[in-house]
Design a protein around this motif. Structure first.
Motif, PDB file in Angstrom:
ATOM      1  N   GLU A  46       7.334  10.195  -6.436  1.00 56.98           N
ATOM      2  CA  GLU A  46       6.475  10.276  -5.253  1.00 56.98           C
ATOM      3  C   GLU A  46       5.305  11.218  -5.507  1.00 56.98           C
ATOM      4  N   ASP A  47       4.178  10.910  -4.914  1.00 53.81           N
ATOM      5  CA  ASP A  47       3.002  11.792  -4.962  1.00 53.81           C
ATOM      6  C   ASP A  47       2.186  11.570  -3.701  1.00 53.81           C
ATOM      7  N   ASN A  48       1.067  12.208  -3.611  1.00 50.21           N
ATOM      8  CA  ASN A  48       0.232  12.125  -2.416  1.00 50.21           C
ATOM      9  C   ASN A  48      -0.941  11.163  -2.577  1.00 50.21           C
ATOM     10  N   SER A  49      -0.924  10.360  -3.634  1.00 52.32           N
ATOM     11  CA  SER A  49      -2.043   9.448  -3.887  1.00 52.32           C
ATOM     12  C   SER A  49      -1.998   8.246  -2.944  1.00 52.32           C
ATOM     13  N   PHE A  50      -3.107   7.543  -2.896  1.00 53.14           N
ATOM     14  CA  PHE A  50      -3.200   6.306  -2.116  1.00 53.14           C
ATOM     15  C   PHE A  50      -3.496   5.179  -3.097  1.00 53.14           C
ATOM     16  N   ARG A  51      -2.699   4.106  -3.047  1.00 52.03           N
ATOM     17  CA  ARG A  51      -2.935   3.004  -3.976  1.00 52.03           C
ATOM     18  C   ARG A  51      -2.411   1.706  -3.402  1.00 52.03           C
ATOM     19  N   THR A  52      -3.005   0.616  -3.856  1.00 52.26           N
ATOM     20  CA  THR A  52      -2.528  -0.724  -3.500  1.00 52.26           C
ATOM     21  C   THR A  52      -1.957  -1.362  -4.759  1.00 52.26           C
ATOM     22  N   VAL A  53      -0.745  -1.846  -4.675  1.00 54.49           N
ATOM     23  CA  VAL A  53      -0.053  -2.402  -5.842  1.00 54.49           C
ATOM     24  C   VAL A  53       0.251  -3.868  -5.590  1.00 54.49           C
ATOM     25  N   LYS A  54      -0.200  -4.721  -6.485  1.00 53.59           N
ATOM     26  CA  LYS A  54       0.088  -6.149  -6.380  1.00 53.59           C
ATOM     27  C   LYS A  54       1.482  -6.446  -6.924  1.00 53.59           C
ATOM     28  N   VAL A  55       2.194  -7.341  -6.276  1.00 53.19           N
ATOM     29  CA  VAL A  55       3.524  -7.749  -6.746  1.00 53.19           C
ATOM     30  C   VAL A  55       3.335  -8.711  -7.920  1.00 53.19           C
TER      31      VAL A  55
ATOM     32  N   ILE B 117       4.371  -3.057   3.036  1.00 48.63           N
ATOM     33  CA  ILE B 117       4.465  -4.307   2.274  1.00 48.63           C
ATOM     34  C   ILE B 117       3.785  -5.436   3.040  1.00 48.63           C
ATOM     35  N   SER B 118       2.954  -6.209   2.343  1.00 43.27           N
ATOM     36  CA  SER B 118       2.277  -7.372   2.936  1.00 43.27           C
ATOM     37  C   SER B 118       2.795  -8.638   2.277  1.00 43.27           C
ATOM     38  N   ASP B 119       3.044  -9.675   3.095  1.00 47.18           N
ATOM     39  CA  ASP B 119       3.471 -10.950   2.525  1.00 47.18           C
ATOM     40  C   ASP B 119       2.315 -11.946   2.533  1.00 47.18           C
ATOM     41  N   GLU B 120       2.578 -13.156   2.056  1.00 43.56           N
ATOM     42  CA  GLU B 120       1.523 -14.158   1.918  1.00 43.56           C
ATOM     43  C   GLU B 120       0.969 -14.629   3.251  1.00 43.56           C
ATOM     44  N   ASN B 121       1.699 -14.362   4.333  1.00 45.22           N
ATOM     45  CA  ASN B 121       1.246 -14.765   5.670  1.00 45.22           C
ATOM     46  C   ASN B 121       0.528 -13.641   6.408  1.00 45.22           C
ATOM     47  N   GLY B 122       0.337 -12.515   5.735  1.00 46.14           N
ATOM     48  CA  GLY B 122      -0.385 -11.400   6.346  1.00 46.14           C
ATOM     49  C   GLY B 122       0.491 -10.448   7.132  1.00 46.14           C
ATOM     50  N   HIS B 123       1.811 -10.681   7.162  1.00 47.04           N
ATOM     51  CA  HIS B 123       2.711  -9.769   7.874  1.00 47.04           C
ATOM     52  C   HIS B 123       2.873  -8.479   7.076  1.00 47.04           C
ATOM     53  N   LYS B 124       2.961  -7.356   7.784  1.00 48.04           N
ATOM     54  CA  LYS B 124       3.089  -6.059   7.129  1.00 48.04           C
ATOM     55  C   LYS B 124       4.359  -5.374   7.590  1.00 48.04           C
ATOM     56  N   GLU B 125       5.052  -4.718   6.667  1.00 43.44           N
ATOM     57  CA  GLU B 125       6.299  -4.026   6.979  1.00 43.44           C
ATOM     58  C   GLU B 125       6.298  -2.648   6.316  1.00 43.44           C
ATOM     59  N   PRO B 126       6.320  -1.576   7.107  1.00 44.93           N
ATOM     60  CA  PRO B 126       6.363  -0.221   6.530  1.00 44.93           C
ATOM     61  C   PRO B 126       7.794   0.172   6.161  1.00 44.93           C
ATOM     62  N   ILE B 127       7.975   0.718   4.979  1.00 42.92           N
ATOM     63  CA  ILE B 127       9.302   1.179   4.548  1.00 42.92           C
ATOM     64  C   ILE B 127       9.140   2.495   3.784  1.00 42.92           C
ATOM     65  N   GLU B 128      10.268   3.152   3.510  1.00 40.18           N
ATOM     66  CA  GLU B 128      10.266   4.319   2.642  1.00 40.18           C
ATOM     67  C   GLU B 128      10.092   3.861   1.194  1.00 40.18           C
ATOM     68  N   TYR B 129       9.199   4.524   0.477  1.00 46.31           N
ATOM     69  CA  TYR B 129       8.962   4.153  -0.919  1.00 46.31           C
ATOM     70  C   TYR B 129      10.123   4.624  -1.794  1.00 46.31           C
ATOM     71  N   TYR B 130      10.456   3.834  -2.824  1.00 47.04           N
ATOM     72  CA  TYR B 130      11.407   4.260  -3.844  1.00 47.04           C
ATOM     73  C   TYR B 130      10.913   3.742  -5.195  1.00 47.04           C
TER      74      TYR B 130
ATOM     75  N   VAL C  33       0.860  -1.180   0.000  1.00 43.55           N
ATOM     76  CA  VAL C  33       0.000   0.000   0.000  1.00 43.55           C
ATOM     77  C   VAL C  33       0.901   1.236   0.000  1.00 43.55           C
ATOM     78  N   TYR C  34       0.671   2.106  -0.982  1.00 45.93           N
ATOM     79  CA  TYR C  34       1.446   3.345  -1.056  1.00 45.93           C
ATOM     80  C   TYR C  34       0.610   4.499  -0.524  1.00 45.93           C
ATOM     81  N   ILE C  35       1.205   5.283   0.351  1.00 45.95           N
ATOM     82  CA  ILE C  35       0.518   6.470   0.859  1.00 45.95           C
ATOM     83  C   ILE C  35       1.551   7.510   1.294  1.00 45.95           C
ATOM     84  N   ASP C  36       1.523   8.626   0.603  1.00 45.21           N
ATOM     85  CA  ASP C  36       2.328   9.794   0.969  1.00 45.21           C
ATOM     86  C   ASP C  36       3.807   9.457   1.190  1.00 45.21           C
ATOM     87  N   GLY C  37       4.420   8.811   0.203  1.00 41.98           N
ATOM     88  CA  GLY C  37       5.851   8.524   0.270  1.00 41.98           C
ATOM     89  C   GLY C  37       6.234   7.311   1.090  1.00 41.98           C
TER      90      GLY C  37
END
Length: 251
Positions: free
Chosen positions: A174-183, A14-27, A6-10
Motif C-alpha cells: 500500500e502507498d498514497n499514490s493515485f493510479r489507474t490499473v487496467k485488468v 473497480i469498473s466493469d465493462e458496463n460502467g458500474h463501479k465498486e469500491p473495495i479495500e485494496y490488497y 482506480v487505486y487511491i490511499d489503500g
C-alpha cells in the motif's frame, strides 16, 4: 467483466465493462483476482452459449439419416412423371410404341428413362451434399460437447483457484499514490480460446485422430497447429475418449 480499477490511499474502485463501479479495500494480489474473475465469467458465458448450440444440434441430429433427394427422385420417376405423362397425353404415351435399331419401346417409358438419365446425376450430387451436411452436423455436435466437457471440468478448477487467491490477501504494497490499473486478462482469455479450439477439434475429428494415435502419427499431424502441451492434452483426451468414439463409428 472487470475492466480496470482506480487505486487511491489503500482503496480500489473497480469498473466493469458496463460502467458500474465498486469500491473495495485494496490488497496485493487484486490484479490476479480480477483477471481470474474475468476468466471464470468468460467460461460461464461460453458454457451457456455452447449448451444452447448443443441442444440445437441434438435436436437436428436425432434419428437416422434419410436419403431425401434419392427418395424424391424415385417418387418423381415412378409416380409423378408417369401420372403427368398419362394425363397430358390422355393415356396415349403408354400405348404408343416406336421401333428403333435396338428394339421396340413404349414412348412414355422412353421419356421417363431419358428424364431419369438427366436427373439422376443431379439428384445424386444433391444427396451427396446433404449427406455431407448431416455428417458434418454430427461431428460439430461432438466438437461442441467436447468443449462443454472441458469447460465444466476446468471451471471447477478455476473457481477453486479464485478462492485460493482471495484467501491470500495481503497489504504489504500500500502507498498514497493515485493510479489507474487496467485488468490485463488478454493472455488468459487467449489461452482459453486456444483450449476451446483444441477440444472442439478433438471432438470433431476424434475418430480420425484416434486412428493417427494408434498408428503413431498423431504428433506429426498435430504439430502444424498445436504446441507440445496441446498435443499431450490431445493424447490424454484420446486415451480416455478414443476407444469409445472408435466403437461408436461402427454403429
Amino acid at each position: 467483466m472487470n475492466k480496470d480499477y482506480v487505486y487511491i490511499d489503500g482503496k480500489a474502485i473497480i469498473s466493469d465493462e458496463n460502467g458500474h463501479k465498486e469500491p473495495i479495500e485494496y490488497y496485493d494480489n487484486l490484479d490476479k483476482v480480477l483477471v481470474q474473475e474475468n476468466l471464470i465469467e468468460s467460461m460461464q458465458n461460453a458454457i451457456n452459449e455452447l449448451k444452447k448450440k448443443s441442444a440445437l444440434y441434438n435436436k437436428m441430429n436425432k434419428g437416422h439419416y434419410i436419403p431425401i433427394a434419392i427418395l424424391t427422385l424415385l417418387i418423381f420417376l415412378t409416380i409423378i412423371c408417369p401420372a403427368f405423362l398419362s394425363y397430358a397425353s390422355d393415356g396415349k404415351a403408354f400405348n404408343t410404341l416406336i421401333e428403333t435399331n435396338v428394339g421396340t419401346f413404349n414412348v412414355g417409358a422412353l421419356i421417363i428413362a431419358v428424364i431419369g438419365c438427366i436427373s439422376t446425376p443431379i439428384f445424386t450430387l444433391l444427396e451427396s451434399y446433404l449427406y455431407k451436411q448431416y455428417k458434418d452436423a454430427k461431428k460439430t455436435e461432438k466438437g461442441i460437447n467436447s468443449e462443454l466437457e472441458f469447460l465444466e471440468k476446468q471451471l471447477e478448477k478455476e473457481t477453486e483457484k479464485l478462492e485460493s487467491l482471495k484467501q491470500e490477501k495481503t497489504k504489504n504494497n500500500e502507498d498514497n499514490s493515485f493510479r489507474t490499473v487496467k485488468v490485463d486478462d488478454l493472455q488468459q482469455l487467449k489461452m482459453l480460446r486456444n483450449y476451446l479450439q483444441l477440444y472442439f477439434d478433438l471432438g470433431y475429428n476424434g475418430e480420425k485422430y484416434y486412428q493417427y494415435y494408434e498408428q503413431g502419427k498423431l504428433d506429426k499431424k498435430l504439430e502444424k497447429n498445436y504446441d507440445g502441451e496441446a498435443i499431450e492434452l490431445a493424447k490424454e483426451y484420446l486415451e480416455e475418449k478414443g476407444p469409445i468414439k472408435s466403437k461408436g463409428s461402427k454403429k
